[in-house]
Enzyme design. Structure first.
Site, mmCIF file in Angstrom:
data_model
loop_
_atom_site.group_PDB
_atom_site.id
_atom_site.type_symbol
_atom_site.label_atom_id
_atom_site.label_comp_id
_atom_site.label_asym_id
_atom_site.label_seq_id
_atom_site.Cartn_x
_atom_site.Cartn_y
_atom_site.Cartn_z
ATOM 1 N N SER A 69 -4.227 53.742 46.298
ATOM 2 C CA SER A 69 -5.486 52.788 46.139
ATOM 3 C C SER A 69 -6.711 53.523 46.501
ATOM 4 O O SER A 69 -6.646 54.439 47.498
ATOM 5 C CB SER A 69 -5.344 51.417 46.930
ATOM 6 O OG SER A 69 -6.599 50.527 46.687
ATOM 7 N N ASP A 70 -8.027 53.399 45.669
ATOM 8 C CA ASP A 70 -9.011 53.994 46.302
ATOM 9 C C ASP A 70 -10.651 53.103 45.802
ATOM 10 O O ASP A 70 -10.314 52.512 45.040
ATOM 11 C CB ASP A 70 -9.230 55.607 45.875
ATOM 12 C CG ASP A 70 -10.059 56.331 46.579
ATOM 13 O OD1 ASP A 70 -11.212 56.029 47.023
ATOM 14 O OD2 ASP A 70 -9.648 57.386 47.319
ATOM 15 N N GLN A 71 -11.362 53.138 46.685
ATOM 16 C CA GLN A 71 -12.616 52.198 46.613
ATOM 17 C C GLN A 71 -13.914 53.091 46.251
ATOM 18 O O GLN A 71 -13.837 54.081 47.008
ATOM 19 C CB GLN A 71 -12.743 51.572 47.562
ATOM 20 C CG GLN A 71 -13.823 50.209 47.481
ATOM 21 C CD GLN A 71 -13.958 49.469 48.672
ATOM 22 O OE1 GLN A 71 -14.128 49.783 49.598
ATOM 23 N NE2 GLN A 71 -13.201 48.007 48.483
#
Length: 197
Positions: A69-71
Site C-alpha cells: 500500500s502506498d499513498q
C-alpha cells in the site's frame, strides 16, 4: 492452515490499521525507489508503488499473500504533497492546502507470491481544508509533528481540526490502508476476516 499474510510496510499507522481486521500477519519493509516516473499521474504512481512494495517481498515470502500500500497526495492542480520530513516543508504544505481540497490516492495491491496473481486498486479520498491561519498551522505542527505523513497531518489526531469536511468511501485510506477494499480483495480469494476474528 491459512496462507501467511505479510504487510509490506514499516509504517506503524498501517500496522495498527491491519490489526483491526483481527487476522495474524507479519510485517516487512520493502526497499523500493519511490521516485515518480516522467508523465506518471498520481493514480498511476500510487498503484505502481503499492504493487512494487508487494512484489519486492515475493522472493522472501514465496508462500504468502503480500499486501502493498502506498499513498500519494495532491492538490487539485496536480501538485504532489510528499512526506514533509521537516517543519519548514510542513508549513509550506499546510499553507498550500489551506482553503483547498487535497486528494489522497491510496494504492493497494494484494499479491499471491506463489502464483504471481494480484489484485490492484486505488482508493481516492478528499480532504477539504478550511482556511488556516499561520498561528494555527504552527500550533498544529508543534503539537503533532506529522513530518512522516503525506500532506503534513495525522488524520487520527488533531488533524481532524484542519478540515471543513472529508469525502470518500473509507476514512482508513486517508491514514494509509483502505481496509474496505482490502477486505473485498481477501474475500475475493475466499478469505473472510470476519470469520477468522
Amino acid at each position: 492452515m491459512a496462507i501467511p499474510l505479510v504487510l509490506a510496510s514499516s509504517s506503524p499507522y498501517r500496522r495498527r490499521l491491519l490489526q483491526q481486521l483481527g487476522i495474524p500477519f507479519e510485517t516487512a519493509s520493502p526497499d523500493i525507489d519511490e521516485t515518480p516516473l516522467a508523465n506518471e499521474t498520481a493514480i498511476q504512481l500510487a498503484r505502481r508503488l503499492a504493487e512494487s512494495k508487494a512484489t519486492a517481498l515475493a522472493a522472501t515470502y514465496p508462500d504468502a499473500w503480500i499486501i502493498g500500500s502506498d499513498q500519494v497526495a495532491s492538490l487539485e492542480d496536480g501538485t504532489l504533497l510528499n512526506k514533509p520530513e521537516n517543519h519548514e516543508t510542513a508549513i509550506r504544505q499546510l499553507r498550500q492546502s489551506s482553503g483547498q481540497s487535497v486528494i489522497f490516492l491510496t494504492g493497494l495491491c494484494l499479491l499471491d507470491a506463489a502464483s504471481g496473481t494480484r489484485q490492484i486498486t486505488c482508493e481516492p479520498f478528499t480532504a477539504h481544508f478550511r482556511e488556516l491561519t499561520v498561528e494555527e498551522i504552527e500550533r498544529y505542527l508543534k503539537h503533532e509533528q506529522p513530518y512522516d505523513c503525506a500532506g503534513s497531518f495525522k488524520m487520527e489526531g488533531l488533524g481532524i481540526t484542519l478540515f471543513d469536511r472529508l469525502e470518500g468511501r473509507d476514512p482508513n485510506s486517508l491514514i494509509g490502508l483502505p481496509l474496505i477494499a482490502l477486505n473485498e480483495m481477501l474475500r475475493n480469494w475466499g478469505r473472510n476476516p470476519l470469520m477468522e476474528a
